[in-house]
Design a protein around this motif. Structure first.
Motif, PDB file in Angstrom:
ATOM      1  N   TYR A  63     -10.419  46.402  39.677  1.00 37.78           N
ATOM      2  CA  TYR A  63      -9.173  46.718  40.369  1.00 37.78           C
ATOM      3  C   TYR A  63      -8.998  48.236  40.342  1.00 37.78           C
ATOM      4  O   TYR A  63      -8.529  48.804  39.369  1.00 37.78           O
ATOM      5  CB  TYR A  63      -8.028  46.015  39.643  1.00 37.78           C
ATOM      6  CG  TYR A  63      -6.689  45.952  40.330  1.00 37.78           C
ATOM      7  CD1 TYR A  63      -6.459  46.485  41.584  1.00 37.78           C
ATOM      8  CD2 TYR A  63      -5.625  45.338  39.687  1.00 37.78           C
ATOM      9  CE1 TYR A  63      -5.218  46.399  42.176  1.00 37.78           C
ATOM     10  CE2 TYR A  63      -4.376  45.233  40.275  1.00 37.78           C
ATOM     11  CZ  TYR A  63      -4.170  45.782  41.511  1.00 37.78           C
ATOM     12  OH  TYR A  63      -2.930  45.702  42.103  1.00 37.78           O
ATOM     13  N   SER A 102       6.308  48.488  44.828  1.00 41.08           N
ATOM     14  CA  SER A 102       5.258  49.494  45.016  1.00 41.08           C
ATOM     15  C   SER A 102       5.519  50.651  44.064  1.00 41.08           C
ATOM     16  O   SER A 102       6.668  50.927  43.697  1.00 41.08           O
ATOM     17  CB  SER A 102       5.224  49.993  46.460  1.00 41.08           C
ATOM     18  OG  SER A 102       6.306  50.868  46.708  1.00 41.08           O
ATOM     19  N   SER A 103       4.454  51.320  43.682  1.00 44.69           N
ATOM     20  CA  SER A 103       4.591  52.480  42.793  1.00 44.69           C
ATOM     21  C   SER A 103       5.453  53.560  43.440  1.00 44.69           C
ATOM     22  O   SER A 103       6.252  54.209  42.765  1.00 44.69           O
ATOM     23  CB  SER A 103       3.212  53.043  42.444  1.00 44.69           C
ATOM     24  OG  SER A 103       2.493  52.115  41.670  1.00 44.69           O
ATOM     25  N   GLY A 118      -7.472  51.893  41.596  1.00 45.20           N
ATOM     26  CA  GLY A 118      -6.227  52.392  42.146  1.00 45.20           C
ATOM     27  C   GLY A 118      -5.697  53.602  41.414  1.00 45.20           C
ATOM     28  O   GLY A 118      -6.290  54.089  40.456  1.00 45.20           O
ATOM     29  N   ILE A 177       1.723  52.098  36.850  1.00 42.23           N
ATOM     30  CA  ILE A 177       1.365  50.680  36.852  1.00 42.23           C
ATOM     31  C   ILE A 177       2.667  49.889  36.827  1.00 42.23           C
ATOM     32  O   ILE A 177       3.650  50.306  36.210  1.00 42.23           O
ATOM     33  CB  ILE A 177       0.454  50.328  35.663  1.00 42.23           C
ATOM     34  CG1 ILE A 177      -0.113  48.918  35.842  1.00 42.23           C
ATOM     35  CG2 ILE A 177       1.150  50.548  34.324  1.00 42.23           C
ATOM     36  CD1 ILE A 177      -1.276  48.613  34.918  1.00 42.23           C
ATOM     37  N   HIS A 215       1.071  44.843  39.740  1.00 42.94           N
ATOM     38  CA  HIS A 215      -0.336  45.067  39.376  1.00 42.94           C
ATOM     39  C   HIS A 215      -0.780  44.075  38.296  1.00 42.94           C
ATOM     40  O   HIS A 215      -1.831  43.443  38.416  1.00 42.94           O
ATOM     41  CB  HIS A 215      -0.545  46.487  38.825  1.00 42.94           C
ATOM     42  CG  HIS A 215      -0.335  47.583  39.801  1.00 42.94           C
ATOM     43  ND1 HIS A 215       0.427  48.697  39.497  1.00 42.94           N
ATOM     44  CD2 HIS A 215      -0.791  47.780  41.066  1.00 42.94           C
ATOM     45  CE1 HIS A 215       0.422  49.532  40.526  1.00 42.94           C
ATOM     46  NE2 HIS A 215      -0.303  48.983  41.498  1.00 42.94           N
ATOM     47  N   PHE A 255      -2.319  53.654  40.248  1.00 44.22           N
ATOM     48  CA  PHE A 255      -1.447  53.107  39.207  1.00 44.22           C
ATOM     49  C   PHE A 255      -0.474  54.188  38.716  1.00 44.22           C
ATOM     50  O   PHE A 255      -0.441  54.537  37.550  1.00 44.22           O
ATOM     51  CB  PHE A 255      -2.270  52.513  38.054  1.00 44.22           C
ATOM     52  CG  PHE A 255      -3.301  51.522  38.512  1.00 44.22           C
ATOM     53  CD1 PHE A 255      -2.911  50.302  39.043  1.00 44.22           C
ATOM     54  CD2 PHE A 255      -4.653  51.816  38.445  1.00 44.22           C
ATOM     55  CE1 PHE A 255      -3.849  49.387  39.497  1.00 44.22           C
ATOM     56  CE2 PHE A 255      -5.606  50.903  38.889  1.00 44.22           C
ATOM     57  CZ  PHE A 255      -5.201  49.691  39.417  1.00 44.22           C
ATOM     58  N   ALA A 284      -3.500  40.869  38.676  1.00 44.13           N
ATOM     59  CA  ALA A 284      -4.697  40.776  37.839  1.00 44.13           C
ATOM     60  C   ALA A 284      -4.742  39.439  37.095  1.00 44.13           C
ATOM     61  O   ALA A 284      -5.791  38.789  37.030  1.00 44.13           O
ATOM     62  CB  ALA A 284      -4.747  41.941  36.858  1.00 44.13           C
ATOM     63  N   GLY A 299      -4.833  45.169  47.088  1.00 39.35           N
ATOM     64  CA  GLY A 299      -3.639  44.859  47.850  1.00 39.35           C
ATOM     65  C   GLY A 299      -4.024  44.840  49.311  1.00 39.35           C
ATOM     66  O   GLY A 299      -4.980  45.513  49.733  1.00 39.35           O
ATOM     67  N   PHE A 358      -9.107  47.658  35.193  1.00 36.78           N
ATOM     68  CA  PHE A 358      -8.310  48.581  35.981  1.00 36.78           C
ATOM     69  C   PHE A 358      -9.095  49.893  36.005  1.00 36.78           C
ATOM     70  O   PHE A 358      -9.317  50.515  34.968  1.00 36.78           O
ATOM     71  CB  PHE A 358      -6.936  48.801  35.353  1.00 36.78           C
ATOM     72  CG  PHE A 358      -5.977  47.677  35.590  1.00 36.78           C
ATOM     73  CD1 PHE A 358      -4.947  47.821  36.500  1.00 36.78           C
ATOM     74  CD2 PHE A 358      -6.096  46.479  34.905  1.00 36.78           C
ATOM     75  CE1 PHE A 358      -4.050  46.786  36.733  1.00 36.78           C
ATOM     76  CE2 PHE A 358      -5.209  45.441  35.131  1.00 36.78           C
ATOM     77  CZ  PHE A 358      -4.179  45.596  36.042  1.00 36.78           C
ATOM     78  N   SER A 388       1.407  37.687  46.723  1.00 35.52           N
ATOM     79  CA  SER A 388       1.916  38.445  45.589  1.00 35.52           C
ATOM     80  C   SER A 388       3.207  37.832  45.061  1.00 35.52           C
ATOM     81  O   SER A 388       4.068  37.409  45.831  1.00 35.52           O
ATOM     82  CB  SER A 388       2.182  39.894  46.003  1.00 35.52           C
ATOM     83  OG  SER A 388       2.810  40.594  44.967  1.00 35.52           O
TER      84      SER A 388
END
Length: 191
Positions: free
Chosen positions: A8, A159-160, A10, A15, A19, A12, A23, A102, A37, A153
């Motif tokens: 995975y 979202s971050s 990204g 995080i 997320h 993050f 996972a 994603g 990650f 999801s």
């Protein structure tokens, strides 16, 4: 062949619960032995990314309760098929790789250099984000003949970017694990 491993990649930053949930869902759905990650130092198309050490610390805090979640850092700035894939294939020889994405990132894979090579290196699990049309995911899957599992999801709107905005404006986020939220406050991140 060993039990499959999830990868995975990204930013993050930070995080968040989406997320971690994705996972854990992938582990259950694909019988993965672990999910790594793979945090990117300087992701493409993103600026003002939080210090790598802070992001790594937050990831470690978030995954601590989950022994099947692991951390891996890249030698290069960001994931690339040419540089990263050979490292993964060497590190996890005789192991099926399952890439977690994603839906927003997944739909861009056909534009990547060496996308076909990447498509043939493993299978994919895609988490559908709230704004993503499932038909676009199907088009991507068909275009590269990918082995893809689609999941919905449990946190489709998280979202971050929104978390950073919320922390900046309200100094609060409910979408990160408690330990991550405390770390963000203690280190004055995103304010």
């Amino acid at each position: 062949m060993n039990q499959p491993i999830g990868i995975y990649a990204g930013t993050f930053d930070p995080i968040h619960n989406g997320h971690i949930s994705f996972a854990l869902q992938a582990i259950a759905k694909a019988n993965l032995s672990q999910v790594y990650f793979m945090v990117e130092l300087k992701p493409r198309y993103k600026t003002n990314v939080t210090n790598l050490n802070d992001r790594i610390h937050m990831i470690r805090l978030a995954m601590k309760p989950y022994p099947k979640l692991k951390l891996m850092t890249l030698k290069e700035n960001s994931f690339s098929v040419e540089a990263t894939l050979p490292q993964l294939l060497a590190k996890f020889a005789n192991t099926k790789l399952v890439y977690l994405f994603g839906s927003d990132v997944f739909c861009n894979i056909p534009k990547w250099p060496s996308a076909t090579t990447f498509a043939n290196s493993g299978s994919f699990i895609v988490s559908i984000r709230h704004s993503q049309d499932p038909a676009v995911i199907d088009q991507t899957t068909s275009k590269l003949q990918l082995k893809t599992t689609i999941m919905h999801s449990q946190y489709p709107t998280v979202s971050s970017r929104h978390i950073r905005q919320n922390i900046h404006s309200t100094n609060h986020s409910q979408d990160t694990p408690k330990e991550v939220t405390e770390y963000i406050k203690n280190h004055s991140l995103y304010v």
